[in-house]
Design a protein around this motif. Structure first.
Motif, PDB file in Angstrom:
ATOM      1  N   LEU A 173      -9.637  88.960  98.884  1.00 48.06           N
ATOM      2  CA  LEU A 173     -10.075  90.342  98.762  1.00 48.06           C
ATOM      3  C   LEU A 173      -9.190  91.266  99.598  1.00 48.06           C
ATOM      4  O   LEU A 173      -8.779  92.341  99.141  1.00 48.06           O
ATOM      5  CB  LEU A 173     -11.535  90.466  99.212  1.00 48.06           C
ATOM      6  CG  LEU A 173     -12.187  91.842  99.070  1.00 48.06           C
ATOM      7  CD1 LEU A 173     -12.372  92.185  97.596  1.00 48.06           C
ATOM      8  CD2 LEU A 173     -13.531  91.875  99.794  1.00 48.06           C
ATOM      9  N   LEU A 174      -8.870  90.816 100.805  1.00 47.70           N
ATOM     10  CA  LEU A 174      -8.016  91.615 101.682  1.00 47.70           C
ATOM     11  C   LEU A 174      -6.613  91.748 101.101  1.00 47.70           C
ATOM     12  O   LEU A 174      -6.015  92.827 101.136  1.00 47.70           O
ATOM     13  CB  LEU A 174      -7.952  90.976 103.070  1.00 47.70           C
ATOM     14  CG  LEU A 174      -7.100  91.697 104.113  1.00 47.70           C
ATOM     15  CD1 LEU A 174      -7.691  93.065 104.425  1.00 47.70           C
ATOM     16  CD2 LEU A 174      -6.992  90.863 105.382  1.00 47.70           C
ATOM     17  N   VAL A 183      -3.165  98.274 107.194  1.00 45.71           N
ATOM     18  CA  VAL A 183      -4.470  97.620 107.314  1.00 45.71           C
ATOM     19  C   VAL A 183      -4.607  97.052 108.725  1.00 45.71           C
ATOM     20  O   VAL A 183      -3.737  96.331 109.206  1.00 45.71           O
ATOM     21  CB  VAL A 183      -4.621  96.506 106.266  1.00 45.71           C
ATOM     22  CG1 VAL A 183      -5.922  95.730 106.494  1.00 45.71           C
ATOM     23  CG2 VAL A 183      -4.597  97.104 104.860  1.00 45.71           C
ATOM     24  N   VAL A 184      -5.713  97.396 109.380  1.00 49.92           N
ATOM     25  CA  VAL A 184      -5.885  97.001 110.783  1.00 49.92           C
ATOM     26  C   VAL A 184      -7.139  96.180 111.044  1.00 49.92           C
ATOM     27  O   VAL A 184      -7.344  95.678 112.147  1.00 49.92           O
ATOM     28  CB  VAL A 184      -5.901  98.249 111.689  1.00 49.92           C
ATOM     29  CG1 VAL A 184      -4.566  98.954 111.672  1.00 49.92           C
ATOM     30  CG2 VAL A 184      -7.031  99.192 111.282  1.00 49.92           C
ATOM     31  N   GLY A 185      -8.006  96.047 110.038  1.00 50.54           N
ATOM     32  CA  GLY A 185      -9.213  95.267 110.267  1.00 50.54           C
ATOM     33  C   GLY A 185     -10.102  95.240 109.044  1.00 50.54           C
ATOM     34  O   GLY A 185      -9.771  95.800 107.988  1.00 50.54           O
ATOM     35  N   ILE A 186     -11.247  94.607 109.205  1.00 48.88           N
ATOM     36  CA  ILE A 186     -12.193  94.488 108.096  1.00 48.88           C
ATOM     37  C   ILE A 186     -13.618  94.424 108.644  1.00 48.88           C
ATOM     38  O   ILE A 186     -13.862  93.837 109.696  1.00 48.88           O
ATOM     39  CB  ILE A 186     -11.880  93.236 107.236  1.00 48.88           C
ATOM     40  CG1 ILE A 186     -12.761  93.199 105.990  1.00 48.88           C
ATOM     41  CG2 ILE A 186     -12.041  91.962 108.059  1.00 48.88           C
ATOM     42  CD1 ILE A 186     -12.340  92.128 104.983  1.00 48.88           C
ATOM     43  N   LYS A 187     -14.537  95.069 107.928  1.00 43.84           N
ATOM     44  CA  LYS A 187     -15.955  95.030 108.281  1.00 43.84           C
ATOM     45  C   LYS A 187     -16.700  94.289 107.181  1.00 43.84           C
ATOM     46  O   LYS A 187     -16.713  94.709 106.027  1.00 43.84           O
ATOM     47  CB  LYS A 187     -16.508  96.451 108.432  1.00 43.84           C
ATOM     48  CG  LYS A 187     -15.996  97.169 109.666  1.00 43.84           C
ATOM     49  CD  LYS A 187     -16.428  98.633 109.691  1.00 43.84           C
ATOM     50  CE  LYS A 187     -17.908  98.770 109.824  1.00 43.84           C
ATOM     51  NZ  LYS A 187     -18.315 100.199 109.966  1.00 43.84           N
ATOM     52  N   ASN A 215     -15.489  96.678  96.593  1.00 43.07           N
ATOM     53  CA  ASN A 215     -16.519  95.839  95.968  1.00 43.07           C
ATOM     54  C   ASN A 215     -16.140  94.373  96.186  1.00 43.07           C
ATOM     55  O   ASN A 215     -15.105  93.918  95.693  1.00 43.07           O
ATOM     56  CB  ASN A 215     -16.608  96.140  94.469  1.00 43.07           C
ATOM     57  CG  ASN A 215     -17.779  95.445  93.808  1.00 43.07           C
ATOM     58  OD1 ASN A 215     -18.101  94.296  94.103  1.00 43.07           O
ATOM     59  ND2 ASN A 215     -18.409  96.139  92.879  1.00 43.07           N
ATOM     60  N   PRO A 216     -16.955  93.598  96.941  1.00 49.73           N
ATOM     61  CA  PRO A 216     -16.582  92.212  97.251  1.00 49.73           C
ATOM     62  C   PRO A 216     -16.673  91.258  96.062  1.00 49.73           C
ATOM     63  O   PRO A 216     -16.236  90.112  96.157  1.00 49.73           O
ATOM     64  CB  PRO A 216     -17.590  91.826  98.338  1.00 49.73           C
ATOM     65  CG  PRO A 216     -18.778  92.675  98.073  1.00 49.73           C
ATOM     66  CD  PRO A 216     -18.245  93.966  97.543  1.00 49.73           C
ATOM     67  N   TYR A 217     -17.232  91.725  94.939  1.00 49.99           N
ATOM     68  CA  TYR A 217     -17.390  90.865  93.765  1.00 49.99           C
ATOM     69  C   TYR A 217     -16.287  91.106  92.726  1.00 49.99           C
ATOM     70  O   TYR A 217     -15.940  90.200  91.970  1.00 49.99           O
ATOM     71  CB  TYR A 217     -18.766  91.105  93.115  1.00 49.99           C
ATOM     72  CG  TYR A 217     -19.911  90.744  94.025  1.00 49.99           C
ATOM     73  CD1 TYR A 217     -20.345  89.422  94.155  1.00 49.99           C
ATOM     74  CD2 TYR A 217     -20.548  91.721  94.781  1.00 49.99           C
ATOM     75  CE1 TYR A 217     -21.386  89.092  94.995  1.00 49.99           C
ATOM     76  CE2 TYR A 217     -21.596  91.398  95.627  1.00 49.99           C
ATOM     77  CZ  TYR A 217     -22.010  90.079  95.737  1.00 49.99           C
ATOM     78  OH  TYR A 217     -23.038  89.744  96.586  1.00 49.99           O
ATOM     79  N   ILE A 240      -9.291  84.691 107.594  1.00 51.80           N
ATOM     80  CA  ILE A 240     -10.528  85.395 107.943  1.00 51.80           C
ATOM     81  C   ILE A 240     -11.715  84.442 107.909  1.00 51.80           C
ATOM     82  O   ILE A 240     -12.595  84.479 108.784  1.00 51.80           O
ATOM     83  CB  ILE A 240     -10.763  86.579 106.988  1.00 51.80           C
ATOM     84  CG1 ILE A 240      -9.661  87.623 107.161  1.00 51.80           C
ATOM     85  CG2 ILE A 240     -12.127  87.222 107.234  1.00 51.80           C
ATOM     86  CD1 ILE A 240      -9.747  88.778 106.201  1.00 51.80           C
ATOM     87  N   ASP A 241     -11.755  83.560 106.911  1.00 51.29           N
ATOM     88  CA  ASP A 241     -12.855  82.598 106.823  1.00 51.29           C
ATOM     89  C   ASP A 241     -12.878  81.673 108.037  1.00 51.29           C
ATOM     90  O   ASP A 241     -13.949  81.350 108.564  1.00 51.29           O
ATOM     91  CB  ASP A 241     -12.732  81.769 105.537  1.00 51.29           C
ATOM     92  CG  ASP A 241     -13.068  82.595 104.296  1.00 51.29           C
ATOM     93  OD1 ASP A 241     -13.828  83.582 104.443  1.00 51.29           O
ATOM     94  OD2 ASP A 241     -12.570  82.264 103.204  1.00 51.29           O
ATOM     95  N   GLU A 242     -11.713  81.243 108.498  1.00 52.13           N
ATOM     96  CA  GLU A 242     -11.644  80.402 109.698  1.00 52.13           C
ATOM     97  C   GLU A 242     -12.077  81.193 110.936  1.00 52.13           C
ATOM     98  O   GLU A 242     -12.734  80.647 111.831  1.00 52.13           O
ATOM     99  CB  GLU A 242     -10.217  79.875 109.882  1.00 52.13           C
ATOM    100  CG  GLU A 242      -9.811  78.836 108.844  1.00 52.13           C
ATOM    101  CD  GLU A 242      -8.324  78.487 108.905  1.00 52.13           C
ATOM    102  OE1 GLU A 242      -7.953  77.424 108.367  1.00 52.13           O
ATOM    103  OE2 GLU A 242      -7.549  79.282 109.487  1.00 52.13           O
ATOM    104  N   THR A 243     -11.721  82.467 110.953  1.00 58.42           N
ATOM    105  CA  THR A 243     -12.134  83.327 112.070  1.00 58.42           C
ATOM    106  C   THR A 243     -13.647  83.474 112.094  1.00 58.42           C
ATOM    107  O   THR A 243     -14.275  83.417 113.165  1.00 58.42           O
ATOM    108  CB  THR A 243     -11.480  84.720 111.947  1.00 58.42           C
ATOM    109  OG1 THR A 243     -10.060  84.574 111.894  1.00 58.42           O
ATOM    110  CG2 THR A 243     -11.850  85.599 113.127  1.00 58.42           C
ATOM    111  N   LEU A 244     -14.260  83.642 110.922  1.00 57.22           N
ATOM    112  CA  LEU A 244     -15.723  83.768 110.842  1.00 57.22           C
ATOM    113  C   LEU A 244     -16.418  82.508 111.336  1.00 57.22           C
ATOM    114  O   LEU A 244     -17.458  82.583 112.006  1.00 57.22           O
ATOM    115  CB  LEU A 244     -16.138  84.076 109.400  1.00 57.22           C
ATOM    116  CG  LEU A 244     -15.813  85.486 108.885  1.00 57.22           C
ATOM    117  CD1 LEU A 244     -16.097  85.583 107.391  1.00 57.22           C
ATOM    118  CD2 LEU A 244     -16.624  86.533 109.644  1.00 57.22           C
TER     119      LEU A 244
END
Length: 447
Positions: free
Chosen positions: A73-74, A85-89, A162-164, A326-330
């Motif tokens: 998505l990113l 791009v500097v981040g994500i919420k 939209n994440p979908y 990002i998934d590993e960070t989560l």
């Protein structure tokens, strides 16, 4: 009996003194307090009102759909965002949009966009702020303050996605509608009485914005003194008077009802009114802000602020180890903070930078203050953590000044309480004036 009469007489004198002070505090600040409290009542639900006016930016349908992988998505979004791009919420709610944080390209003196090379995503978390959700929500209303306050870093823009489907919905900072305009006016009234809209200085050498801030700050201080003096004169002379001070006699005439509304509702909301008024001048006077920080032991002189703290860095990838996804960070975040919450990930500035994380709990009683982590971008090792509940009381009190003022302390629960209290605060100048008028009309008793 003599002693009793003397004590009663002394109490009556003290009570009369505070009653007179209460009256003059109210008369001097009444109109400004009415405006500030009325706009504050509306502004309690600023975020909710803005979102309701533009739901397509914040809400998505999730039924029967599968979310796109966050890293994918990113990557999709980054190709279509004009900026760095500097981040994500990432919201916990499955029917909320994801926000991509980015910085718009700076324009040179000719008005052209600079072609600075993107060296990777970057943003920094304000380590001195403990406001949690309150800080995040301010990003949605950044247009309310045309000038950046001293010492505050510019906030990143938020592109809602939209994440979908991966569709870019738009930048929330560029939403233009009547609701946003109205809320901007509400904020201007609340903070500066709209004096910031007047271009020419009213008084030479004083900025109109600052003048408005001084007026509202002074009125708030008088309101604070009014709350304190009101609590003193509320206490009755006799024990049986307590019952009268805790209820409204609806069967009485309008004067009695008006008096009871002022007296009783003021008592029930006094704690919230005290919190709102004691934190209000924080944004009006430097001396007040400094005093607040010194009171809680969190004040830092300008010379101390300039001293750089030891900078945390990630292990340089000598062996060629890749940056975490990002998934590993989560996964790394949830091991340390295993609760449901919204996560803001701020990417490292460069190859030795660290990942900054803010996580906020969700729920009806969820605290606004979030927990912060600093991670190594290659290994996921926790280099630093700031758990809000583990801080000292003074640190929490100092960091929660904004949450205490706007009612965003424990989520929707405290917002409802603050909303009701703000309504009561708005009514107090009105009912107080009627009480004063009625007393002025009273004829002197015959000797």
């Amino acid at each position: 009996m003599k002693a009793t009469r003397t004590e009663k007489s002394n109490w009556q004198k003290i009570r009369k003194l505070f009653n007179d002070l209460h009256l003059w505090f109210g008369l001097i600040s009444g109109i400004v307090v009415f405006v500030v409290c009325l706009t504050g009542t509306v502004y309690v639900y600023n975020t909710e009102i803005r979102e309701a006016a533009a739901p397509q930016y914040y809400q998505v349908a999730s039924a029967g759909k599968q979310k796109i992988n966050t890293d994918s998505l990113l990557r999709i979004s980054k190709d279509n965002i004009k900026g760095k791009v500097v981040g994500i919420k990432i919201p916990f709610d499955q029917e909320r949009t994801v926000a991509i944080l980015y910085n718009k390209p700076k324009k040179d003196f000719e008005g052209k966009e600079s072609s600075a090379k993107d060296n990777g995503p970057s943003i920094s978390v304000d380590k001195k702020s403990g406001e949690g959700k309150a800080n995040d929500k301010l990003a949605d209303s950044k247009k309310e303050e045309p000038k950046k306050e001293a010492g505050r870093k510019p906030r990143a823009n938020q592109m809602m996605v939209n994440p979908y489907t991966g569709e870019l919905i738009g930048d929330v900072g560029e939403i233009k509608n009547g609701t946003n305009d109205m809320m901007q006016v509400m904020f201007g009234l609340h903070r500066w009485l709209l004096l910031n809209e007047i271009k020419e200085p009213i008084f030479d050498g004083i900025e109109n914005r600052k003048l408005g801030s001084w007026i509202t700050g002074t009125a708030t201080l008088l309101f604070l003194l009014g709350v304190i003096s009101g609590m003193i004169i509320w206490f009755p002379n006799k024990l049986r008077g307590w019952k009268n001070g805790l209820s409204i006699k609806w069967s009485g005439n309008w004067k009695r009802i008006n008096h009871d509304i002022h007296n009783t509702l003021g008592f029930y909301s006094c704690i919230i009114l005290f919190l709102m008024s004691v934190t209000g001048p924080f944004w009006s006077f430097d001396w007040y802000r400094t005093g607040w920080q010194k009171t809680w032991g969190t004040y830092e002189a300008s010379s101390e602020k300039k001293e750089e703290k030891t900078k945390l860095v990630s292990i340089y990838p000598i062996t060629g180890k890749r940056v975490m996804t990002i998934d590993e960070t989560l996964i790394a975040i949830n091991k340390v903070l295993p609760y449901d919450g919204d996560v803001t990930i701020n990417f490292p500035k460069d190859s030795t930078g660290t990942i900054s994380v803010l996580k906020n709990k969700v729920g009806f009683f969820a605290p606004s203050a979030g927990d912060k982590l600093t991670l190594d971008q290659y290994t996921g090792e926790i280099l630093e953590k700031e758990i809000f509940v583990e801080k000292t009381f003074s640190q929490r009190a100092s960091a929660s000044v904004k949450a205490l003022h706007i009612g965003d302390i424990y989520g929707p629960f405290t917002k409802i309480i603050y909303f009701i209290s703000c309504l009561i605060a708005t009514s107090l100048p009105v009912t107080g004036v009627f009480i004063w008028i009625n007393k002025m009309k009273k004829k002197p008793k015959r000797k």
